[in-house]
Design an enzyme around this catalytic site. Structure first.
Site, mmCIF file in Angstrom:
data_model
loop_
_atom_site.group_PDB
_atom_site.id
_atom_site.type_symbol
_atom_site.label_atom_id
_atom_site.label_comp_id
_atom_site.label_asym_id
_atom_site.label_seq_id
_atom_site.Cartn_x
_atom_site.Cartn_y
_atom_site.Cartn_z
ATOM 1 N N GLU A 85 6.913 -1.091 25.181
ATOM 2 C CA GLU A 85 5.659 -0.353 25.110
ATOM 3 C C GLU A 85 5.179 -0.031 26.527
ATOM 4 O OE1 GLU A 85 2.899 -2.082 22.245
ATOM 5 O OE2 GLU A 85 4.406 -3.588 21.765
ATOM 6 N N HIS A 115 -1.365 3.401 19.088
ATOM 7 C CA HIS A 115 -0.955 2.193 18.373
ATOM 8 C C HIS A 115 -1.258 2.357 16.877
ATOM 9 C CE1 HIS A 115 0.149 -0.755 21.465
ATOM 10 N NE2 HIS A 115 0.339 -1.603 20.480
ATOM 11 N N TYR A 150 5.803 -5.268 26.859
ATOM 12 C CA TYR A 150 5.091 -4.181 27.540
ATOM 13 C C TYR A 150 5.668 -3.859 28.913
ATOM 14 C CZ TYR A 150 1.531 -4.264 23.955
ATOM 15 O OH TYR A 150 0.883 -4.170 22.751
ATOM 16 N N LEU A 199 0.853 -1.189 0.000
ATOM 17 C CA LEU A 199 0.000 0.000 0.000
ATOM 18 C C LEU A 199 0.893 1.244 0.000
ATOM 19 C CD1 LEU A 199 -2.646 1.588 0.304
ATOM 20 C CD2 LEU A 199 -2.599 1.067 2.742
ATOM 21 N N SER A 240 -5.291 2.534 21.790
ATOM 22 C CA SER A 240 -5.767 2.058 20.494
ATOM 23 C C SER A 240 -6.335 3.219 19.676
ATOM 24 C CB SER A 240 -6.864 1.016 20.711
ATOM 25 O OG SER A 240 -7.549 0.755 19.496
ATOM 26 N N SER A 242 2.517 5.981 -2.916
ATOM 27 C CA SER A 242 1.303 6.796 -2.780
ATOM 28 C C SER A 242 0.223 6.037 -2.014
ATOM 29 C CB SER A 242 0.785 7.143 -4.177
ATOM 30 O OG SER A 242 -0.569 7.522 -4.103
ATOM 31 N N THR A 269 -2.538 4.356 -4.364
ATOM 32 C CA THR A 269 -2.291 3.174 -5.194
ATOM 33 C C THR A 269 -2.147 1.939 -4.313
ATOM 34 O OG1 THR A 269 0.108 3.554 -5.131
ATOM 35 C CG2 THR A 269 -1.115 4.495 -6.993
#
Length: 681
Positions: A440, A203, A479, A34, A254, A615, A618
């Protein structure tokens, strides 16, 4: 005034057949692209060049120890002692849609199907190249800091854990997430804009675990929008302005702002176990604000970008003062923490609890484990004891109340499953302190750590420091929850691998680094135990590359399904070609571009490239067939502001050709769609 340099380089790696790193879902392997992934590097040096600090934010799930060690080895061979363990911070954005395979510890080695050299090399080379570019373009300039609130972009995904924290502490904060964005703006002396780093806790999981396209998720989209705006007329990934949207204390945060719902019934599953009446925990999933995951990514990314742009335009508080940095390696499985004058506790050998297997509302686990498990299960314990060995009584007691699923600190075959030796690192750029955290932190953990570091600076004659947390730096250790959140044993707590006192240990260690910087004694800090480098073979579960084949009477790049003659803005132009494995391209040309969208300019009879594979409009899909055959489908989601006219889509690939039993070459080819017209609505 400082010397400043910025750089951006592609670090995408192979976009097919490699597991994507983040959700630990073995089905989630790459099948296309992507957006490209980038490493963004920022160098700040004192005017006399006596000291430097490098901050890198890369579009990857996390920085692994192996990746950091290899990057620093390359930097040393190029630059000697200029770039070192203490003054180079490597941070991952935490996208869950980048290739894995760059880990040496067995747990991650298993989930990403081996140590995949093309994947590791793409990251090492991309990060080093971004630093090279910044290094070669150092200019006198100024730094500005600004901060502001980002709305409608996050929720706490473990609110019941957050509520375990003391009420007196919670009452000091208006929200159960950190909504503040901190932004560092870089400008040349002559006013030329160089770039920015934004730190914001969310996240990058707007793209869920059904996605197979490599991309940089919501924070990557924010970078894209900012860079496209500042590098006018340039293709994505090109141009001098660099905008990094880096990770922070995002552990329990989230972007899926509608919250958790049962996928089968549509009712809310916002309960302490995140389970549904029918189908249990595997049905409980959070929804983003958009119609689908692409739309949600766009909405959250745009929110973050718009706030960053506002803060950037208004930034007026200048940062001045000396640079300093400190780094230590620490055996995190054996730290004694002084809670007070009479009470000392210890960290534990690493282990993962039952709720680790439950996953989260952003990406659920398999086998219906539930979050908030404080007891084990004889069935799974039995299987684990047979396959992996049972945890020792000492480790069980140390981690209580966590029921241990995997006692990774006691699992050493074929190599240790989790790190013992961990990096702690702190850098100061004038009044800005960057805490480089190897994992995290949850919202409250981050608040406690920032406060402790600030206090330490205050009490050693350096008041008024701005403390920012950079997440997913240097080595991955899952975490870090607060002691109170740990008791609830939801996913984040079960994944706090060094036990209930992990956060207290980090606070003690980072206070030590802050004290060293404030008192100018960083050079006296013990270096600590050097991390191991395992000699990991080339064994992977990634399918071997075979010779590509085109169908009978077809050639690579031939159109199998063509475009329509006409489209309107807002529609999707789509074309399918005879394809070849994209891994052939990644292994040959680091910055290979798989596609272009081109517009015909009639005056000069010339096709001008208007979009590439970086991009967000696309999409490049690769579909594997049988006996070496495959197809590539390219979609162009035509934006509303597209200039009307005549366009075409092109595909660039490499097919693998066997010359003999032992020797194969990659041969470049291309394909072009027929021309099509874009008309008004």
């Amino acid at each position: 005034n400082y010397l400043l340099g910025v750089g951006r380089a592609d670090c995408t790696g192979p976009v097919a057949e490699i597991p994507l790193m983040g959700y630990a879902n073995p089905e989630q392997v790459g099948r296309g692209l992507l957006t490209r992934l980038y490493s963004r590097a920022f160098i700040v040096a004192e005017l006399d060049d006596s000291r430097r600090v490098v901050f890198v934010s890369a579009d990857i799930g996390m920085v692994s120890q192996r990746l950091r060690l290899e990057v620093l080895r390359k930097l040393r061979s190029k630059y000697g002692e200029l770039y070192r363990q203490d003054n180079v911070i490597l941070s991952g954005t935490h996208t869950h849609s980048g290739p894995g395979g760059y880990f040496q510890y067995t747990l991650f080695w298993i989930t990403s199907k081996g140590l995949i050299k093309p994947s590791l090399n793409a990251l090492v080379n991309g990060i080093v190249k971004s630093i090279d570019i910044a290094h070669q373009n150092m200019k006198r300039g100024r730094l500005f800091i600004n901060r502001g609130t980002v709305e409608n972009s996050q929720i706490n995904r473990s609110p019941f854990s957050y509520l375990e924290n003391p009420a007196s502490e919670r009452s000091r904060y208006s929200s159960n997430t950190d909504k503040e964005m901190v932004m560092l703006k870089m400008v040349e002396e002559n006013g030329q804009e160089l770039g920015l780093i934004s730190w914001f806790a969310v996240h990058p999981v707007s793209m869920n675990n059904s996605n197979h396209l490599v991309n940089s998720d919501n924070v990557g989209y924010a970078s894209y929008l900012f860079e496209q705006e500042k590098n006018k007329g340039m293709l994505p990934g090109e141009g001098p302005f660099v905008a990094a949207f880096a990770s922070s204390n995002l552990g329990d945060v989230s972007p899926n702002t509608k919250g958790p719902f049962c996928a089968n019934t549509g009712e809310s599953c916002d309960n302490p176990q995140s389970t549904c009446p029918m189908g249990g925990a595997t049905m409980c999933m959070a929804r983003g604000p958009g119609d689908d995951m692409f739309d949600s990514t766009r909405i959250i990314g745009q929110n973050i970008y718009l706030k960053a742009r506002e803060l950037y335009d208004k930034a007026s508080q200048e940062i001045t003062g000396p640079l300093s940095s400190a780094h230590q390696w620490v055996n995190m499985s054996d730290v004694s923490v002084e809670l007070n004058a009479t009470h000392t506790v210890k960290t534990c050998k690493p282990a993962l609890g039952y709720s680790f297997a439950a996953g989260t509302i952003d990406g659920v686990g398999a086998f219906n484990f539930t979050q908030g498990s404080v007891e084990g299960d004889p069935f799974w314990d039995g299987i684990r004891d047979q396959l992996l060995g049972q945890p020792s009584n000492k480790t069980k007691a140390c981690h209580a109340p966590k029921p241990i699923l995997f006692s990774t600190g006691e699992m050493t075959r074929p190599h240790p499953w989790h790190p013992d030796v961990v990096d702690v690192q702190l850098a100061a750029i004038g009044s800005l302190a960057i805490v480089a955290v190897p994992g995290e932190l949850t919202t409250m953990s981050g608040r406690r750590l920032r406060e402790a570091v600030k206090k330490e600076f205050d009490s050693h004659g350096t008041p008024g420091m701005d403390v920012v947390i950079a997440g997913l730096c240097n080595v991955y250790t899952h975490y870090i929850t607060t002691y109170e959140e740990y008791q609830a044993q939801r996913y984040e707590a079960a994944s706090t691998i060094y036990g209930p006192h992990t956060l207290s240990a980090y606070i003690q260690l980072f206070r030590g680094l802050a004290r060293a910087l404030a008192t100018n004694t960083a050079q006296d800090l013990p270096r600590g135990p050097e991390p191991p480098v395992f000699n990991i073979g080339n064994l992977t579960l990634v399918p071997p590359l075979v010779a590509d084949r085109a169908p009978v009477n077809k050639r690579f790049g031939d159109v199998l399904q063509g475009v329509r003659q006409q489209y309107r803005v807002g529609e999707v132009a789509e074309v399918t070609f005879v394809g070849a494995n994209p891994r052939n391209s990644a292994e040959n040309v680091t910055e290979h571009n798989f596609l272009t969208v081109e517009r015909h300019t009639s005056i000069s009879d010339y096709w001008q490239v208007v979009q590439n594979d970086a991009s967000w409009d696309t999409r490049f899909y690769w579909t594997k067939g049988f006996f070496g055959q495959s197809k590539v489908t390219i979609e162009w989601h035509i934006p509303q502001d597209t200039e009307l006219g005549v366009y075409r889509i092109r595909y660039f690939g490499h097919y693998r050709k066997k010359l003999s039993t032992s020797h194969a070459v990659s041969v470049p080819f291309e394909g072009t769609s027929s021309a099509f017209e874009i008309t008004a609505l």
